[in-house]
Design an enzyme around this catalytic site. Sequence first.
Site, short mmCIF file in Angstrom:
data_model
loop_
_atom_site.label_atom_id
_atom_site.label_comp_id
_atom_site.label_asym_id
_atom_site.label_seq_id
_atom_site.Cartn_x
_atom_site.Cartn_y
_atom_site.Cartn_z
N HIS A 1 4.03 1.32 2.25
CA HIS A 1 5.21 0.66 1.68
C HIS A 1 5.84 1.56 0.61
O HIS A 1 7.05 1.67 0.50
CB HIS A 1 4.84 -0.66 0.98
N HIS B 1 -1.14 -2.59 16.34
CA HIS B 1 -2.20 -3.42 15.73
C HIS B 1 -3.42 -3.52 16.64
O HIS B 1 -3.71 -4.58 17.20
CB HIS B 1 -1.65 -4.83 15.43
N LYS C 1 -2.43 -2.52 6.32
CA LYS C 1 -3.38 -3.54 5.94
C LYS C 1 -4.30 -3.87 7.11
O LYS C 1 -5.52 -3.87 6.99
CB LYS C 1 -2.63 -4.79 5.51
N LYS D 1 -2.83 5.69 10.51
CA LYS D 1 -1.73 5.04 9.81
C LYS D 1 -2.25 4.15 8.69
O LYS D 1 -3.19 3.39 8.87
CB LYS D 1 -0.94 4.20 10.81
N CYS E 1 -1.91 -4.67 20.97
CA CYS E 1 -0.66 -4.09 20.53
C CYS E 1 -0.92 -2.66 20.05
O CYS E 1 -1.90 -2.40 19.36
CB CYS E 1 -0.11 -4.94 19.39
N HIS F 1 0.85 -1.20 0.00
CA HIS F 1 0.00 0.00 0.00
C HIS F 1 0.88 1.25 0.00
O HIS F 1 2.11 1.14 -0.11
CB HIS F 1 -0.96 -0.05 1.19
N CYS G 1 3.06 -7.85 14.47
CA CYS G 1 4.47 -7.46 14.65
C CYS G 1 5.39 -8.67 14.58
O CYS G 1 6.59 -8.52 14.40
CB CYS G 1 4.68 -6.81 16.01
N CYS H 1 2.07 -10.81 19.36
CA CYS H 1 1.31 -10.11 18.30
C CYS H 1 1.73 -10.67 16.96
O CYS H 1 2.90 -10.60 16.59
CB CYS H 1 1.57 -8.61 18.34
#
Length: 506
Positions: free
Chosen positions: A23, A150, A300, A297, A147, A20, A133, A130
Site C-alpha cells: 500500500h 490469492h 496480507k 508479492k 485465484c 503494508h 478480489c 474470490c
Amino acid sequence: MPGKKFYLTTAIDYSNGDPHLGHALEKVGADCIARYHRLSGDRVHFLMGMDEHSQSVIQAAARASVVPREWVDRMAKTFADYWRRLECSNDDWIRTTEPRHVRGVVALLERIQQQRPDDLYVADYEGLYCTGCEEFKQPAQIVNGHCIEHPTLELIPTKERNHFFRLSAYGQRLLQLIATGAFRVEPEIRRNEVVRLLEDGLQDVSISRQRLPWGIPFPGDPDQTVYVWFDALINYLSATGFPEPGYERLWPADLHVVGKGITRFHCIIWPAMLLAAGLELPRLVWAHGYVQWEGTKMSKTAGTAVSLDTAIERHGADALRYFLVREVGFENDGNFTWDRFDARYTADLADTFGNLVSRSLAMTDRYRAGVVPTEAGESPLDAAAAETIAAYTRAMDAYDLQQGAALLIELATRANRYVEETTPWKLAKAKRDGELDQVLAHLVRTVARLAVLSGPFIPVKAEEIWTSLGADRSLASLRLADLTGLAVAGWKVSKPPPLFPKPDAD
Ligand SMILES: [Zn+2]
C-alpha cells in the site's frame, strides 16, 4: 496565474487489515507525483480513500466482535494515520460509506438507466467467487483451483440472481480510445495486457449481490446491493461532488494510480461505466508493479507482510519514501530487503546528499559567518544543474520516479566532486577570497536547487534543509521554473541538524 488542473487518485484500500509496504509504495509514489505537479505550478487535487463495503469487511468486523460501521471507522483512522506519518499530501479523503459517495453511486446508475437502459439487465449467475478480489473469476484467472492473486484463499461456488452491466458492448470502443490515446494506459506492458483482454472479447459483469447486509441498496431493487467493485470505482467521481453542478471543475481525472492487478477494473470496466453514463473518461491510468519481499508479492493474504511501523522507524519516513521509489520503482516489481534499504540510506542519503548539504553549509558558516557571497559567472555546477533539471522534468512527467530520484543523487555526487576539485579549505588558508566566494556561492545554490527538487521525495528533509539555508522566501512558493536563475546571495545559512544520521555501529 492559476496553473492547469491536475486531479489524481490512488486506489482506495479494503478496510480488512492494516496497511503494508505494498500500500505504502502506491501512496508514496502518487504523493511524489502530486508534489511534483504542485512544483510545476499545476492546480493539484489529490484524492485518497477507503473501500468500506466489501464482504471481507463484514467478516473482519465479525472476527473483531464489532459492527461493520465501528470496524470501518477504526480502519479509516489507522490508514489515515499511516499516510500522515508517510507525509502524504492528499487534498481529500473519501470513504465509500459517506453520503456523498452513496449519492454519486446512485446517480451514476440512474444515469446509465436513462442513457443506455439496454445495458442493464437481470439474470442468474453461477461462478467461482474470490473474496480476496471480491469478484467472480474466469477460468483463465484460476490456477490449481485458486485465484492467481490469492493462492491461499478458497474460491466460493456462488449462484444468484443479479443485475448485469453489458460490458460486452464496449470492447471495440475502448480499443479505439486506447489506440488514439484519448484514454491512456501506462506503462506499455500494462496497456498491452489490457488490449489483449479487449481483443479476446468481454463478458458482461454482475453489478449487484443478493441481500448483503452491508452495502449500497441497488436503485429500484432494494433486495440487491451494489456490487462492491462497481461501488468502489465510482469514488473517483463521487469525490468531485458528482452529480451536483460544479463537479466538472475536477472531472475527468487526469491520473488514476493503481496496482497492476486491478487494471481490468480501471482500464475496462470503469471507462465502460463512464461511457454508458455519457461521462468523460479519465485521461490516464498508471499501473505500478508490486513490492516483493523475499521474491513474493507483499500482501496480507499471502502472509508475507513486513510491518510498516518497522520500516518507518528504521530510518524515518523520508528515507522509506526515497527507498521505495528509488529501489522498488513505480513500473515493475521490485524487491524490499533490509540490506538494500540500509545500503541506499547510507550511500545515497547520508554519505552523498546529507554530506553535501552539511559540508556546504558548514564551510559557508565557518568562512563567511553564514552569509552567502554574490555569485559572479558560471560554474560547472550550473551546467550540471541545468542538465539535471531538464532530465528530472522529463522523467517526472513520464512518471519515472526511480529516475527522478536517481538524478538528485547524481547532482549531489557531482557537487561533492566539485568540493574535492576546488578544495575550499585550501582557498581559505591561502586567502584567495574571490575564488572562495565563488565556490561557496555555487555550492549553496546547488544545495538550494537540490532542496527544491528533492521535495517530492523527501518533503520533511527538504524543509529542514531550506530552513538551514535562511532563504528569503518559502520552499512552497518556489516553482521549477525559478530554479535556473535562483539567486542565493545574502542568504544567511546555518549549520543544519544531522539530516541522515547513521545508526550506531555495533
Ligand atoms: Zn483473488
